[in-house]
Design an enzyme around this catalytic site. Sequence first.
Site, short mmCIF file in Angstrom:
data_model
loop_
_atom_site.label_atom_id
_atom_site.label_comp_id
_atom_site.label_asym_id
_atom_site.label_seq_id
_atom_site.Cartn_x
_atom_site.Cartn_y
_atom_site.Cartn_z
N THR A 1 0.92 -1.24 -0.19
CA THR A 1 -0.03 0.06 -0.01
C THR A 1 0.84 1.22 -0.11
O THR A 1 0.65 2.16 -0.65
CB THR A 1 -1.04 0.15 1.20
OG1 THR A 1 -1.96 -1.05 0.98
CG2 THR A 1 -1.41 1.22 1.55
N ASP B 1 6.58 11.93 10.71
CA ASP B 1 7.98 12.23 11.21
C ASP B 1 8.68 11.39 11.26
O ASP B 1 10.02 11.31 11.48
CB ASP B 1 7.80 13.09 12.55
CG ASP B 1 7.17 12.09 13.57
OD1 ASP B 1 6.73 11.02 13.35
OD2 ASP B 1 7.09 12.82 14.88
N GLU B 2 8.55 10.01 11.46
CA GLU B 2 9.10 8.76 11.72
C GLU B 2 10.11 8.64 10.39
O GLU B 2 11.06 7.75 10.81
CB GLU B 2 8.24 7.78 11.70
CG GLU B 2 7.28 7.56 12.72
CD GLU B 2 6.81 6.28 13.48
OE1 GLU B 2 7.19 5.18 13.14
OE2 GLU B 2 5.77 6.34 14.22
#
Length: 355
Positions: free
Chosen positions: A99, A134-135
């Site tokens: 996905t 933000d990861e």
Amino acid sequence: MTILVTGGAGFIGSNFVLDWLAQSDEPVINLDALTYAGNLENLAALDGDTRHTFIKGSIDDFDLVSRLLAEHQPRAVVNFAAESHVDRSIHGPEDFIQTNIVGTFRLLEAVRAYYGQLGNEAKNAFRFLHVSTDEVYGSLAKDDPAFTETHRYEPNSPYSASKAASDHLVRAYHHTYGLPVLTTNCSNNYGPYHFPEKLIPLVIHNALAGKPLPIYGDGQQIRDWLYVKDHCSAIRRVLEAGKLGEVYNVGGWNEKPNLDVVHTLCAILDELSPRADGHSYKAQITFVQDRPGHDRRYAIDASKLERELGWKPAETFETGIRKTVQWYLDNQAWVANVTSGAYKQWVGKQYGSCT
Ligand code: NAD
Ligand code: DAU
């Protein structure tokens, strides 16, 4: 005019669609695959509202997306659709690759073809806004400055790596094909319709059910929390005034260690819905095995968005978290529906005998 929203039956997407139609009459075409995380109940307030058209389908279905674009001629696409849970990406990364990477690629391909045949005026108005996280920037040490938009990408989980890949594709479609893209990288959201696999809704749900409140590792990992409606207002602002090809970090300047967040939730629940035995919900806190590769700290520097586009969050953590707990108390039927069936299997797999 119309916008196409993908993933609009999930947590942030459904809040975005509800807020959008509360503030404007511009119709929304909502494409969502209705995975375990997608829930049409989130959109029940729009039943019978002709401004909202829901289509069940995947962003990786090039033909379907092309058909929707041709039929509805949207002036913007806002892409929320994703597999979003880090722990699930650790158990099974494949759906995340399909996905978040392949899906985003196919969506971009369909949008590129659609954009290419628009007239000049429609081309100038068109936007593709990609909602990211933000990861992708990795993990910060305690005293590091917060992530700015130029921070190096260092994703550490299959989830964040797949989101990083999608961000790079979006960037490349701007540079190579001139697609008018905008990307937002946001910190941890919380608020209504948050699926109870994530820390805040899981803790509220388990507390009320008399179950353990699982804290990974030492509970001193830091997340930077933003009330979901503030994320939605930031996306609307970027869509309206963002500079093409730019990235905007979105955050609430609310860094908190996980254990502090759980203590806050327990304190609010002690006040609003006390345990029958008079003890604090804190008694249910249980330290469990840490998440593999657990990022220690995230912190977002959102000053570019404030400086250039004048956006600021409306909620503090204190106001937002209280509203959130109250929402879960008022919507126990929603929680009961989403925590039946497949949810139970997930909890068994992830937490074993702890819950
Ligand atoms: P979510 O898991 O609650 O919702 C995701 C939605 O996407 C679901 O409705 C699901 O059915 C749908 N979906 C999944 N695969 C799809 C596909 N192939 N085609 C169409 N729809 C599909 O996620 P969320 O927390 O609402 O996050 C939305 C977006 O925001 C994601 O891209 C996520 O990476 C990003 N984000 C989330 C947070 C957060 O704290 N939750 C923070 C920053 C960024
Ligand atoms: O930073 C943005 C990201 O925030 C989004 O991109 C993701 O889609 C979203 O899921 C969220 O990721 P996190 O991993 O930070 O969120 P989660 O709620 O899963 O966990 C928050 C913190 O709490 C994290 O340090 C892990 C910890 N945790 C989580 C759960 C579910 C626990 O200690 N116990 C738990 O049971």
